[in-house]
Design an enzyme around this catalytic site. Sequence first.
Site, PDB file in Angstrom:
ATOM      1  N   ASP A 176      41.807  37.041  36.801  1.00 14.55           N
ATOM      2  CA  ASP A 176      40.695  36.744  37.565  1.00 14.55           C
ATOM      3  C   ASP A 176      40.885  35.349  38.267  1.00 14.55           C
ATOM      4  O   ASP A 176      41.366  34.378  37.752  1.00 14.55           O
ATOM      5  CB  ASP A 176      39.496  36.723  36.478  1.00 14.55           C
ATOM      6  CG  ASP A 176      38.172  37.227  37.582  1.00 14.55           C
ATOM      7  OD1 ASP A 176      37.765  36.469  38.313  1.00 14.55           O
ATOM      8  OD2 ASP A 176      37.482  38.396  37.296  1.00 14.55           O
ATOM      9  N   LYS A 217      36.596  50.355  40.483  1.00 17.92           N
ATOM     10  CA  LYS A 217      34.962  50.595  41.066  1.00 17.92           C
ATOM     11  C   LYS A 217      34.900  50.592  42.535  1.00 17.92           C
ATOM     12  O   LYS A 217      35.451  49.761  43.333  1.00 17.92           O
ATOM     13  CB  LYS A 217      34.159  49.344  40.410  1.00 17.92           C
ATOM     14  CG  LYS A 217      32.674  49.168  40.881  1.00 17.92           C
ATOM     15  CD  LYS A 217      31.954  48.357  39.974  1.00 17.92           C
ATOM     16  CE  LYS A 217      32.117  46.916  40.285  1.00 17.92           C
ATOM     17  NZ  LYS A 217      31.252  46.138  39.345  1.00 17.92           N
TER      18      LYS A 217
END
EC number: 2.1.1.166
Length: 219
Positions: free
Chosen positions: A89, A170
């Site tokens: 991340d 997603k």
Amino acid sequence: MKSTKKNKFSAAWLMDHINDPYVKLAQQQGYRARAAFKLTEILDQFQLLKPGATVVDLGATPGSWSQVVRERLKNKSGPGIHGRVFALDLLPMEPVADVTFLLGDFREDAVLAEFESLVGDGAVDLVLSDMAPNLSGVGAADAARVAHLNELALEFAVSHLKKRGALVTKSFHGSGFSQTVKLYKEAFQKVTEYKPKASRSNSSETFLVAQGLKAAGRE
């Protein structure tokens, strides 16, 4: 006027969040976000995770998906896990036991090289992406940002997955979604649109579950 509407929207969202049963359940079970239950349902529905798997969690912060994977791979007869979990991340993440976290953009050569040095010759079994852009409220611009992140996850998965591996991403229904699905179907043998129960009913959020690379893949 705009400020008043925004404040009302923020207050309504906060109230919904506070009363959300999945938020309360996440707090009770020690998950960092309610998103943990979305992944739990997807893993159960599609049977994507097996002992010994190598898993990559893209856009991992705050870490609830890594928590779920770590629990699923936990050794039953001792400490540690039977498998490997890598979380990446741009934002820092509080450590999750048995999860290797890399801070940085996986599109950058240095970050990608570090990841590949850690993975070694072994290919990846499962790539997870709960990445979402900062939304501007401008429909066309936001749709383009979502599509871009979906494409980045796809590119990463195609480069690192085993032939029988899987990708969970997603996405959101709207402009560009059908094109994203088409891209995924060009790369994978099976692509399923799936909306978990934990995904809010008033949200256009959905997940793409892609299984089995059409190209050679890595063994």
